[in-house]
Design an enzyme around this catalytic site. Structure first.
Site, PDB file in Angstrom:
ATOM      1  N   HIS A  11      86.623 -34.871  70.383  1.00 41.68           N
ATOM      2  CA  HIS A  11      87.907 -35.991  70.693  1.00 41.68           C
ATOM      3  C   HIS A  11      87.349 -36.518  71.000  1.00 41.68           C
ATOM      4  CE1 HIS A  11      88.643 -35.165  74.634  1.00 41.68           C
ATOM      5  NE2 HIS A  11      89.466 -34.304  74.214  1.00 41.68           N
ATOM      6  N   HIS A 188      88.730 -30.191  70.611  1.00 46.77           N
ATOM      7  CA  HIS A 188      88.646 -30.379  71.480  1.00 46.77           C
ATOM      8  C   HIS A 188      87.302 -29.416  71.957  1.00 46.77           C
ATOM      9  CE1 HIS A 188      92.527 -31.894  72.722  1.00 46.77           C
ATOM     10  NE2 HIS A 188      92.631 -31.469  72.339  1.00 46.77           N
TER      11      HIS A 188
END
Length: 258
Positions: A11, A188
């Site tokens: 992200h 992530h």
């Protein structure tokens, strides 16, 4: 010979990335820079000719928000997004909220690197006295998981991230790729690193040196058995990518608090 393409994406930058704090399962939104990273990533993927059929995210806002912004920049807002806690960031336990550089000053850079980058070392568990415990475990999103809330992690090593991610990959993500769908995983740093370890067969020792900057798409070309046919490729300006990698690696180095 390459049969499938898969894109992994850490992200865009969040507020706690900017502050160099362990964010983990605390639900942070993207910073302004993080929003720009996601939009730039979408424009790059559009230029590369990507047309996604399906996007997978965690259930943390920064992962979902990144996917939204990428798809919007590509003009592909209609593409379905599937969310699962199994793609969440690694649970850093009692370290959540702490500043990495200040910790390196207190505990030493090697100890912090072990906590951050090793494969099988679990940080200290979070407990009810932790300032973010209730914020995490009282969050309604964790009542909708495929696991009882009381059985969710209280801290994880990277190995434990892979252990909870792999069943989801095998049952849900991999079959979609093998149907010929072009998939984006917007997740992530550590969930992407865990998946790279599995797909590329990275050793327990070498995974400590795999660094993924925020907002940089990672292209994987896979054969029919979903094994890479060539090395992963970080897409974009290579000088900027190397600078971003160095920035991530420097996060665990000791600096005097100002």
């Amino acid at each position: 010979m390459s049969k499938y393409r898969l894109v992994l994406l850490r992200h865009g930058e969040g507020a706690w990335n900017k502050e160099n704090r362990f964010c983990s399962w605390v639900d942070q939104k993207l910073s302004e820079d993080g929003m720009k990273e996601a939009q730039d990533c979408g424009r790059l993927l559009k230029e590369q000719g990507y047309k996604f059929d399906l996007v997978f995210t965690s259930i943390l806002s920064r992962s979902i928000q990144t996917a939204w912004l990428v798809l919007e920049a590509m003009g592909q807002e209609w593409v379905p997004i599937v969310k699962s806690w199994r793609l969440n960031e690694r649970h850093y336990g009692a370290l959540i909220g702490l500043n990495r550089a200040e910790m390196a000053l207190q505990h030493g850079e090697e100890k912090v690197k072990l906590w951050r980058r090793s494969y099988d070392i679990t940080p200290p568990l979070i407990d009810e006295s932790h300032p973010y415990y209730l914020e995490i475990y009282n969050d309604r999103r964790y009542t909708a998981c495929d696991m009882l809330k009381e059985n969710l992690p209280r801290a994880e090593s990277l190995k434990e991230v892979l252990d909870r991610l792999l069943p989801y990959w095998n049952s849900t993500v991999a079959p979609e790729i093998q149907k010929g769908k072009t998939v984006l995983i917007s997740a992530h740093g550590n969930s992407c690193r865990a998946l790279l370890k599995h797909l590329e067969g990275v050793s327990d020792e070498d995974i400590a040196n795999v660094t993924l900057p925020t907002g940089i798409p990672v292209q994987l070309e896979l054969d029919e058995n979903l094994k890479p046919v060539k090395p992963r490729q970080l897409l974009g300006d290579q000088a900027k990518i190397q600078a971003a990698i160095r920035k991530v690696e420097d996060q665990g180095k000791a600096k005097q608090a100002t």
